[in-house]
Design an enzyme around this catalytic site. Sequence first.
Site, mmCIF file in Angstrom:
data_model
loop_
_atom_site.group_PDB
_atom_site.id
_atom_site.type_symbol
_atom_site.label_atom_id
_atom_site.label_comp_id
_atom_site.label_asym_id
_atom_site.label_seq_id
_atom_site.Cartn_x
_atom_site.Cartn_y
_atom_site.Cartn_z
ATOM 1 N N ASP A 2 0.825 -1.204 0.000
ATOM 2 C CA ASP A 2 0.000 0.000 0.000
ATOM 3 C C ASP A 2 0.866 1.263 0.000
ATOM 4 O O ASP A 2 1.945 1.279 0.597
ATOM 5 C CB ASP A 2 -0.897 -0.018 1.246
ATOM 6 C CG ASP A 2 -2.046 0.972 1.134
ATOM 7 O OD1 ASP A 2 -2.298 1.467 0.022
ATOM 8 O OD2 ASP A 2 -2.676 1.243 2.165
ATOM 9 N N HIS A 19 2.519 2.914 -9.056
ATOM 10 C CA HIS A 19 2.428 1.446 -9.200
ATOM 11 C C HIS A 19 3.664 0.906 -9.939
ATOM 12 O O HIS A 19 4.174 -0.162 -9.618
ATOM 13 C CB HIS A 19 1.151 1.057 -9.936
ATOM 14 C CG HIS A 19 -0.102 1.432 -9.195
ATOM 15 N ND1 HIS A 19 -0.276 1.192 -7.850
ATOM 16 C CD2 HIS A 19 -1.253 2.040 -9.612
ATOM 17 C CE1 HIS A 19 -1.476 1.633 -7.468
ATOM 18 N NE2 HIS A 19 -2.079 2.164 -8.519
ATOM 19 N N LEU A 113 12.428 -19.613 -3.844
ATOM 20 C CA LEU A 113 11.402 -18.783 -3.181
ATOM 21 C C LEU A 113 10.122 -18.880 -4.007
ATOM 22 O O LEU A 113 10.171 -18.793 -5.235
ATOM 23 C CB LEU A 113 11.857 -17.326 -3.105
ATOM 24 C CG LEU A 113 10.824 -16.346 -2.538
ATOM 25 C CD1 LEU A 113 11.503 -15.293 -1.658
ATOM 26 C CD2 LEU A 113 10.030 -15.622 -3.627
HETATM 27 C C1 FPP Z 1 -2.089 -0.046 -3.148
HETATM 28 O O1 FPP Z 1 -1.605 1.279 -3.139
HETATM 29 C C2 FPP Z 1 -1.499 -0.749 -4.251
HETATM 30 C C3 FPP Z 1 -2.197 -1.341 -5.248
HETATM 31 C C4 FPP Z 1 -3.674 -1.336 -5.336
HETATM 32 C C5 FPP Z 1 -1.512 -1.981 -6.346
HETATM 33 C C6 FPP Z 1 -0.248 -2.697 -5.966
HETATM 34 C C7 FPP Z 1 0.371 -3.121 -7.200
HETATM 35 C C8 FPP Z 1 1.676 -3.078 -7.456
HETATM 36 C C9 FPP Z 1 2.746 -2.711 -6.513
HETATM 37 C C10 FPP Z 1 2.086 -3.491 -8.776
HETATM 38 C C11 FPP Z 1 2.178 -4.969 -8.778
HETATM 39 C C12 FPP Z 1 2.066 -5.408 -10.125
HETATM 40 C C13 FPP Z 1 2.402 -6.631 -10.490
HETATM 41 C C14 FPP Z 1 2.530 -6.871 -11.915
HETATM 42 C C15 FPP Z 1 2.691 -7.722 -9.543
HETATM 43 P P1 FPP Z 1 -2.650 2.465 -3.321
HETATM 44 O O2 FPP Z 1 -2.816 2.684 -4.780
HETATM 45 O O3 FPP Z 1 -3.912 2.126 -2.593
HETATM 46 O O4 FPP Z 1 -1.913 3.640 -2.658
HETATM 47 P P2 FPP Z 1 -2.551 4.823 -1.804
HETATM 48 O O5 FPP Z 1 -3.162 4.181 -0.570
HETATM 49 O O6 FPP Z 1 -1.380 5.680 -1.468
HETATM 50 O O7 FPP Z 1 -3.561 5.502 -2.665
#
Ligand code: FPP
Length: 230
Positions: A2, A19, A113
């Site tokens: 997050d 992301h 892993l």
């Molecule tokens: C939450 O942060 C994150 C997500 C909803 C997406 C997480 C995805 C990735 C790290 C990319 C992974 C991709 C692959 C291909 C494995 P948020 O968007 O809710 O952040 P915020 O709370 O600051 O708005």
Amino acid sequence: MDGNGRWANRRKRPRVFGHEQGVEALVRTVRACVERGIEYLTVFAFSSENWKRPEEEVSGLMSLVLVAVSRHVAKLAEEGVRIRIVGDRTAVSEKVRASWDKAEAATRDNHRLVLSVAFNYGGRWDIVQACRRAVADGLTSDTLTEAALSRYMALSHAPDPDLFIRTGGELRISNFLLWQAAYSELYFTDCLWPDFDAAQLDAALAAFAARERRFGDVQAAAPASAPEEA
Ligand code: FPP
């Protein structure tokens, strides 16, 4: 994982940029886990509820899957990482499904892993899909035990997590691993996911090492659970 959106907002960049940096943090973290001998890492990449986000962000995340698989999977495969996708694949596009299939096939003989990527996943979805499949297999109120149901859960290939890390400062588990995290040690950090690195991981591991785990007993003990199949 997050905090990608806030990380990008602070830099006046689009959320998808956060992301993208999140993928870099994930690859970094996988390597740090391999170096530390950690055998299972499960990450929440897209929840059943994330479809509610603006269309631009959802499609950006889907495109990112294709880019991340083509950019990183071959190298991770060489490094001994096995990738498994957990979640409801029926709702994702054919392209995304094919990309995940490719990542799983390219890494299927690896054991160093196991990286389980939860995608279109929800803890409640997992419990319901497990119950449905168990009932379809003929399990009844007599035979539907905890151990029997565990075999139908999306993460039956992995032991229950010892440590559950949430970045981004929120103090909740948001429908992740509801069944599997029953005895996990929870660790919350304000670090936004794109900033997560080996030092952050080490801080979480140090906090974990200081915990006393009792599993409902009065004395600290180790769990006896082992994965069903590798
Ligand atoms: C939450 O942060 C994150 C997500 C909803 C997406 C997480 C995805 C990735 C790290 C990319 C992974 C991709 C692959 C291909 C494995 P948020 O968007 O809710 O952040 P915020 O709370 O600051 O708005």
